[in-house]
Write a protein that holds these residues in place. Structure first.
Motif, short mmCIF file in Angstrom:
data_model
loop_
_atom_site.label_atom_id
_atom_site.label_comp_id
_atom_site.label_asym_id
_atom_site.label_seq_id
_atom_site.Cartn_x
_atom_site.Cartn_y
_atom_site.Cartn_z
N THR A 18 0.83 -1.21 0.00
CA THR A 18 0.00 0.00 0.00
C THR A 18 0.86 1.25 0.00
O THR A 18 0.64 2.17 -0.80
N TYR B 94 1.13 3.92 -2.93
CA TYR B 94 0.71 5.30 -2.63
C TYR B 94 1.83 6.28 -2.99
O TYR B 94 1.59 7.30 -3.64
N PHE C 278 -2.68 5.27 -7.69
CA PHE C 278 -3.89 5.41 -6.88
C PHE C 278 -4.97 4.38 -7.20
O PHE C 278 -5.87 4.16 -6.41
N VAL D 78 -4.12 1.28 -4.82
CA VAL D 78 -4.01 1.50 -3.37
C VAL D 78 -5.28 1.02 -2.63
O VAL D 78 -5.18 0.28 -1.65
N PRO D 79 -6.50 1.40 -3.10
CA PRO D 79 -7.70 0.94 -2.39
C PRO D 79 -7.85 -0.59 -2.38
O PRO D 79 -8.43 -1.15 -1.44
N ILE D 80 -7.31 -1.26 -3.41
CA ILE D 80 -7.40 -2.73 -3.45
C ILE D 80 -6.56 -3.32 -2.31
O ILE D 80 -7.04 -4.14 -1.51
N SER E 40 -5.47 -1.79 0.32
CA SER E 40 -6.02 -1.32 1.58
C SER E 40 -7.26 -2.13 1.97
O SER E 40 -7.43 -2.50 3.14
N GLY E 41 -8.10 -2.43 0.98
CA GLY E 41 -9.32 -3.23 1.22
C GLY E 41 -8.97 -4.64 1.68
O GLY E 41 -9.58 -5.16 2.62
N PHE F 243 -4.44 5.51 3.71
CA PHE F 243 -3.84 5.55 2.37
C PHE F 243 -4.92 5.29 1.31
O PHE F 243 -4.96 5.96 0.27
N GLY F 244 -5.78 4.30 1.58
CA GLY F 244 -6.85 3.96 0.64
C GLY F 244 -7.81 5.11 0.44
O GLY F 244 -8.20 5.44 -0.69
N ARG G 60 -7.23 8.36 1.06
CA ARG G 60 -6.54 9.46 0.37
C ARG G 60 -6.40 9.17 -1.13
O ARG G 60 -6.54 10.07 -1.97
N ALA G 61 -6.11 7.92 -1.44
CA ALA G 61 -5.95 7.54 -2.86
C ALA G 61 -7.25 7.70 -3.61
O ALA G 61 -7.27 8.17 -4.75
N MET G 62 -8.38 7.32 -2.97
CA MET G 62 -9.68 7.46 -3.65
C MET G 62 -10.04 8.92 -3.84
O MET G 62 -10.66 9.30 -4.81
N GLY H 209 -7.82 11.27 -4.32
CA GLY H 209 -6.92 11.88 -5.30
C GLY H 209 -6.84 11.12 -6.60
O GLY H 209 -5.82 11.14 -7.26
N LEU H 210 -7.96 10.44 -6.96
CA LEU H 210 -7.95 9.62 -8.16
C LEU H 210 -7.85 10.40 -9.47
O LEU H 210 -7.36 9.90 -10.45
#
Lengths: 69, 177
Positions: A24, A28, A33, A36-38, A40-41, B57-58, B60-62, B64-65
């Protein structure tokens, strides 16, 4: 499920979360970007699995003690 | 022997029951605190803490997509930068960057903050590499990727265009090559 299985699950999620945190932060800082959510999830779900497994383990561990005493 | 007894006496709990003192080498407090269950609970705490720490982080990333829009900025005249020379400039905004005219005649530009601890990198003409002098980090001048030393990530690439002998910066890529 045996108590050994709870230990295995908890330590597997611990290892997974160490790897996910590394991936992550790397994604980041690299401004990737989309992924990152993947990561993090996955880490968040893994943390929830840890909590659920811990609660199950606690039930098995301390429940046994109560029933035996 | 007497020394050993003296050491063990530190852990002895005062008790009316004489039998308890037969296990001098045990410290009940430690036994209660550092055991199998406590170990597992610590592992659970660590796992949850690590998992939850990725959430900011997740988020913030979402947020700043959206892709950043970069301005087209004039850097220099190509004729002012002979082969084997480099120059610094700011792009985008106040981020330090370096434009290199390599000995082979290629034009490349990167943000010059080292990806290890943000020291500025310099072009070393003799070896045709980018050098971070703080911790001896080396980057390949052709693609900005680390080749030696502590840096693990590549330098952000500044996209450049040459028009009418003028070099322009037109964009930036963080992961490339």
């Amino acid at each position: 499920m045996g108590k050994k299985a709870y230990w295995i699950i908890i330590f597997t999620t611990l290892i997974l979360n160490v790897v996910m945190l590394q991936l992550t932060t790397r994604a980041y800082l690299g401004r990737e970007f989309e992924i990152v959510p993947i990561y993090s999830g996955v880490a968040f779900v893994s943390a929830i699995v840890t909590i659920i497994t811990f609660l199950q383990w606690r039930k098995a561990e301390y429940g046994d003690k109560k029933s035996s005493s | 022997m007497s020394k050993c007894k003296k050491e063990n006496a530190r852990f002895r709990k005062e008790s009316d029951k004489e039998m308890i003192n037969l296990v001098d080498n045990l410290n009940q407090d430690d036994d209660m605190r550092f055991n199998r269950r406590a170990f597992l609970k610590t592992a659970v705490g660590a796992s949850v803490a690590l998992g939850v720490s990725t959430v900011p982080f997740g988020v913030r990333a979402m947020m700043g997509l959206e892709d950043e829009d970069y301005e087209r900025v004039e850097i220099t005249k190509l004729s002012d930068l002979p082969k084997g020379e480099s120059m610094t400039f700011k792009y985008p905004d106040d981020d330090d960057a370096i434009l290199v005219h390599t000995v082979n005649g290629d034009l490349v530009a990167y943000n010059s903050a080292c990806t290890h601890l943000s020291c500025p990198v310099f072009y070393q003409k003799e070896d045709d590499v980018l050098l971070c002098p703080c911790h001896s980090g080396y980057f390949d001048v052709k693609n900005g990727h680390p080749i030696e030393g502590p840096p693990q990530r590549e330098l952000p690439l500044i996209e450049i265009k040459v028009e009418n002998d003028t070099v322009y910066a037109v964009g930036r890529k963080y992961r490339h090559g």
